[in-house]
Design a protein around this motif. Structure first.
Motif, PDB file in Angstrom:
ATOM      1  N   PRO A 106       0.831  -1.213   0.000  1.00  0.00           N
ATOM      2  CA  PRO A 106       0.000   0.000   0.000  1.00  0.00           C
ATOM      3  C   PRO A 106       0.864   1.260   0.000  1.00  0.00           C
ATOM      4  O   PRO A 106       0.976   1.968   1.002  1.00  0.00           O
ATOM      5  N   ILE A 107       1.465   1.548  -1.131  1.00  0.00           N
ATOM      6  CA  ILE A 107       2.434   2.636  -1.233  1.00  0.00           C
ATOM      7  C   ILE A 107       1.832   3.978  -0.832  1.00  0.00           C
ATOM      8  O   ILE A 107       2.477   4.784  -0.148  1.00  0.00           O
ATOM      9  N   GLU A 108       0.597   4.222  -1.235  1.00  0.00           N
ATOM     10  CA  GLU A 108      -0.027   5.504  -0.894  1.00  0.00           C
ATOM     11  C   GLU A 108      -0.141   5.670   0.619  1.00  0.00           C
ATOM     12  O   GLU A 108      -0.007   6.783   1.139  1.00  0.00           O
ATOM     13  N   GLU A 109      -0.371   4.578   1.318  1.00  0.00           N
ATOM     14  CA  GLU A 109      -0.459   4.641   2.780  1.00  0.00           C
ATOM     15  C   GLU A 109       0.913   4.870   3.416  1.00  0.00           C
ATOM     16  O   GLU A 109       1.026   5.427   4.503  1.00  0.00           O
ATOM     17  N   TYR A 110       1.974   4.424   2.734  1.00  0.00           N
ATOM     18  CA  TYR A 110       3.330   4.585   3.263  1.00  0.00           C
ATOM     19  C   TYR A 110       3.883   5.988   3.032  1.00  0.00           C
ATOM     20  O   TYR A 110       4.830   6.404   3.707  1.00  0.00           O
ATOM     21  N   PHE A 202      10.698   8.482  15.256  1.00  0.00           N
ATOM     22  CA  PHE A 202       9.744   8.522  14.153  1.00  0.00           C
ATOM     23  C   PHE A 202       8.462   9.296  14.481  1.00  0.00           C
ATOM     24  O   PHE A 202       7.620   9.479  13.604  1.00  0.00           O
ATOM     25  N   ALA A 203       8.312   9.709  15.734  1.00  0.00           N
ATOM     26  CA  ALA A 203       7.114  10.455  16.154  1.00  0.00           C
ATOM     27  C   ALA A 203       5.828   9.718  15.775  1.00  0.00           C
ATOM     28  O   ALA A 203       4.836  10.332  15.361  1.00  0.00           O
ATOM     29  N   ASP A 204       5.873   8.401  15.902  1.00  0.00           N
ATOM     30  CA  ASP A 204       4.730   7.535  15.616  1.00  0.00           C
ATOM     31  C   ASP A 204       4.320   7.555  14.145  1.00  0.00           C
ATOM     32  O   ASP A 204       3.240   7.078  13.790  1.00  0.00           O
ATOM     33  N   ASN A 205       5.179   8.090  13.287  1.00  0.00           N
ATOM     34  CA  ASN A 205       4.860   8.205  11.868  1.00  0.00           C
ATOM     35  C   ASN A 205       5.730   7.229  11.073  1.00  0.00           C
ATOM     36  O   ASN A 205       6.755   7.607  10.506  1.00  0.00           O
ATOM     37  N   TYR A 206       5.330   5.972  11.046  1.00  0.00           N
ATOM     38  CA  TYR A 206       6.139   4.956  10.380  1.00  0.00           C
ATOM     39  C   TYR A 206       5.305   3.728  10.049  1.00  0.00           C
ATOM     40  O   TYR A 206       4.174   3.556  10.536  1.00  0.00           O
TER      41      TYR A 206
END
Length: 276
Positions: A106-110, A202-206
């Motif tokens: 799911p590239i768009e989600e990544y 990562f500030a929970d962004n990963y």
């Protein structure tokens, strides 16, 4: 008259009819693992697979390990009757294939996120296209931390890519061998290096991706969870007993899930119920 048989509408509408594709290049990684680059003009997503076939021999599902304008890469391990015959092919010969099938990563989600990818052995094949997409579109992602492991130095795949990824400014790779230290390779299982990933930065962004043998997936997931990674941030891919590729034969069915059509890419919240 149109010469390209692929343009025949009756054939395009049949999702399970294999077509012949020319082998453009053969890259030999090890004695039993080669990449076959075929002429291919259909849209492919990283994480999808093709069904390769040989008349009177059979079929085998093979993950797409790379793609580009007019070609598709398929990295194959010579372990059965179908793959044995494929390995006898030469550049210029044709190979039958159908697809692509399944859901890709799911590239768009990544996008916009940091990525952690852990791959073991031939498990690097299904994520190679994803890694290359991130490398070539660095402005759309955060940083990529890659852990790639192999049994020993004779089993290393994609050596040129490994060097290329070391030079990429948006990728921090760790390469490991199970049984030895060799060159820039560290010794140890891939799970041993997950603790070194800076998840707190990562500030929970990963998002995390893992691909490899079932045993590796199980322990990699446990290592992620130990580091506090939520299950919904983990993704995996596997090709459990896939056969028809279109959800009709039932070989890959686990309860109500068909790996070939519902996957082969799954979020771990679902995959944890499917792993053997």
């Amino acid at each position: 008259m149109e010469k390209n048989i692929i343009k025949d509408a009756s054939l395009e509408e049949n999702p399970v009819r294999p077509l012949a594709y020319e082998i453009l290049e053969i890259i030999k990684h090890t004695d039993i693992e080669w990449t076959f680059r075929i002429a291919f003009d259909k849209a492919v997503l990283p994480g999808q697979f093709l069904e390769l076939s040989l008349p009177r021999t059979g079929e085998a599902p093979i993950s797409v390990s790379g793609y580009g304008d007019g070609f598709c890469d398929l990295t194959i391990r010579n372990v059965g009757c179908v793959t044995k015959e494929i390995f006898e092919k030469k550049v210029g010969d044709s190979i039958f294939a159908r697809g692509p099938y399944g859901n890709g990563w799911p590239i768009e989600e990544y996008k916009g996120k940091n990525l952690v990818i852990v791959a073991g052995g031939t498990g690097l094949s299904p994520v190679r296209g994803l890694i290359e997409y991130v490398r070539n579109n660095k402005d759309e992602f955060g940083h990529l931390h890659l852990i790639a492991g192999f049994k020993n130095h004779d089993a290393v795949l994609f050596k040129d890519d490994l060097e290329l990824w070391k030079e990429a400014e948006n990728i921090t790779p760790v390469y490991a061998l199970d049984t030895e230290e060799y060159g820039d390779f560290k010794k140890g299982m891939v799970t041993e290096f997950i603790k070194d990933i800076p998840f707190n930065d990562f500030a929970d962004n990963y998002a995390c991706v893992m691909v490899g043998p079932p045993v590796m997936l199980r322990f990699t997931a446990l290592a992620f969870l130990k580091e506090g990674v939520p299950e919904e941030k983990i993704w995996t891919s596997f090709e459990r007993k896939m056969s028809c590729g279109v959800g009709k034969c039932g070989h890959c069915r686990i309860n109500s899930t068909y790996v070939c059509t519902d996957g082969p890419v799954f979020n771990y919240t679902k995959a944890k119920e499917l792993l053997d």
